[in-house]
Design a protein around this motif. Sequence first.
Motif, PDB file in Angstrom:
ATOM      1  N   MET A   1       0.851  -1.181   0.000  1.00 38.82           N
ATOM      2  CA  MET A   1       0.000   0.000   0.000  1.00 38.82           C
ATOM      3  C   MET A   1       0.896   1.244   0.000  1.00 38.82           C
ATOM      4  O   MET A   1       1.787   1.353   0.833  1.00 38.82           O
ATOM      5  N   PRO A   2       0.655   2.174  -0.908  1.00 32.69           N
ATOM      6  CA  PRO A   2       1.455   3.410  -0.947  1.00 32.69           C
ATOM      7  C   PRO A   2       1.308   4.213   0.351  1.00 32.69           C
ATOM      8  O   PRO A   2       0.308   4.106   1.061  1.00 32.69           O
ATOM      9  N   LEU A   3       2.304   5.005   0.636  1.00 36.94           N
ATOM     10  CA  LEU A   3       2.331   5.790   1.874  1.00 36.94           C
ATOM     11  C   LEU A   3       1.096   6.675   2.028  1.00 36.94           C
ATOM     12  O   LEU A   3       0.506   6.733   3.108  1.00 36.94           O
ATOM     13  N   ALA A   4       0.700   7.349   0.959  1.00 35.71           N
ATOM     14  CA  ALA A   4      -0.454   8.252   1.049  1.00 35.71           C
ATOM     15  C   ALA A   4      -1.715   7.497   1.463  1.00 35.71           C
ATOM     16  O   ALA A   4      -2.500   7.988   2.277  1.00 35.71           O
ATOM     17  N   GLU A   5      -1.910   6.303   0.936  1.00 38.62           N
ATOM     18  CA  GLU A   5      -3.083   5.502   1.300  1.00 38.62           C
ATOM     19  C   GLU A   5      -2.987   5.041   2.751  1.00 38.62           C
ATOM     20  O   GLU A   5      -3.997   5.017   3.463  1.00 38.62           O
ATOM     21  N   ALA A   8      -3.816   8.056   4.924  1.00 35.15           N
ATOM     22  CA  ALA A   8      -5.249   8.354   4.849  1.00 35.15           C
ATOM     23  C   ALA A   8      -6.057   7.348   5.661  1.00 35.15           C
ATOM     24  O   ALA A   8      -6.987   7.724   6.387  1.00 35.15           O
ATOM     25  N   HIS A   9      -5.696   6.084   5.560  1.00 33.08           N
ATOM     26  CA  HIS A   9      -6.398   5.046   6.312  1.00 33.08           C
ATOM     27  C   HIS A   9      -6.230   5.269   7.818  1.00 33.08           C
ATOM     28  O   HIS A   9      -7.196   5.176   8.589  1.00 33.08           O
ATOM     29  N   HIS A  10      -5.020   5.586   8.221  1.00 35.69           N
ATOM     30  CA  HIS A  10      -4.750   5.842   9.643  1.00 35.69           C
ATOM     31  C   HIS A  10      -5.559   7.044  10.135  1.00 35.69           C
ATOM     32  O   HIS A  10      -6.138   7.003  11.233  1.00 35.69           O
ATOM     33  N   LEU A  11      -5.613   8.092   9.351  1.00 38.77           N
ATOM     34  CA  LEU A  11      -6.381   9.280   9.746  1.00 38.77           C
ATOM     35  C   LEU A  11      -7.862   8.953   9.890  1.00 38.77           C
ATOM     36  O   LEU A  11      -8.524   9.431  10.818  1.00 38.77           O
TER      37      LEU A  11
END
Length: 50
Positions: A1-5, A8-11
Amino acid sequence: MPLAETVAHHLQEEEHRIFQMADKLLTEKQKSALAAEHRVDSEKARAATT
Protein backbone atom coordinates in the motif's frame (compact mmCIF):
# COMPACT_ATOMS: atom_id res chain seq x y z
CA MET A 1 0.00 0.00 0.00
CA PRO A 2 1.46 3.41 -0.95
CA LEU A 3 2.33 5.79 1.87
CA ALA A 4 -0.45 8.25 1.05
CA GLU A 5 -3.08 5.50 1.30
CA THR A 6 -1.59 4.24 4.56
CA VAL A 7 -1.70 7.72 6.07
CA ALA A 8 -5.25 8.35 4.85
CA HIS A 9 -6.40 5.05 6.31
CA HIS A 10 -4.75 5.84 9.64
CA LEU A 11 -6.38 9.28 9.75
CA GLN A 12 -9.80 7.75 9.09
CA GLU A 13 -9.30 5.33 11.99
CA GLU A 14 -8.24 8.15 14.29
CA GLU A 15 -11.19 10.32 13.26
CA HIS A 16 -13.53 7.44 14.01
CA ARG A 17 -12.07 6.98 17.50
CA ILE A 18 -12.15 10.71 18.26
CA PHE A 19 -15.76 11.07 17.14
CA GLN A 20 -16.79 8.07 19.26
CA MET A 21 -15.24 9.76 22.31
CA ALA A 22 -16.79 13.10 21.42
CA ASP A 23 -20.21 11.46 21.14
CA LYS A 24 -19.94 10.42 24.78
CA LEU A 25 -18.53 13.69 26.12
CA LEU A 26 -20.08 16.57 24.17
CA THR A 27 -23.55 18.08 24.12
CA GLU A 28 -25.60 17.88 20.93
CA LYS A 29 -24.85 21.55 20.23
CA GLN A 30 -21.11 20.99 20.66
CA LYS A 31 -21.22 17.90 18.42
CA SER A 32 -23.04 19.82 15.69
CA ALA A 33 -20.50 22.64 15.83
CA LEU A 34 -17.60 20.17 15.73
CA ALA A 35 -19.12 18.31 12.78
CA ALA A 36 -19.64 21.54 10.84
CA GLU A 37 -16.05 22.61 11.50
CA HIS A 38 -14.78 19.19 10.47
CA ARG A 39 -16.71 19.34 7.17
CA VAL A 40 -15.23 22.74 6.33
CA ASP A 41 -11.71 21.59 7.21
CA SER A 42 -12.12 18.39 5.19
CA GLU A 43 -13.36 20.31 2.15
CA LYS A 44 -10.40 22.70 2.40
CA ALA A 45 -7.97 19.79 2.67
CA ARG A 46 -9.50 18.05 -0.35
CA ALA A 47 -9.38 21.28 -2.37
CA ALA A 48 -5.71 21.75 -1.47
CA THR A 49 -4.82 18.30 -2.81
CA THR A 50 -6.53 18.66 -6.18
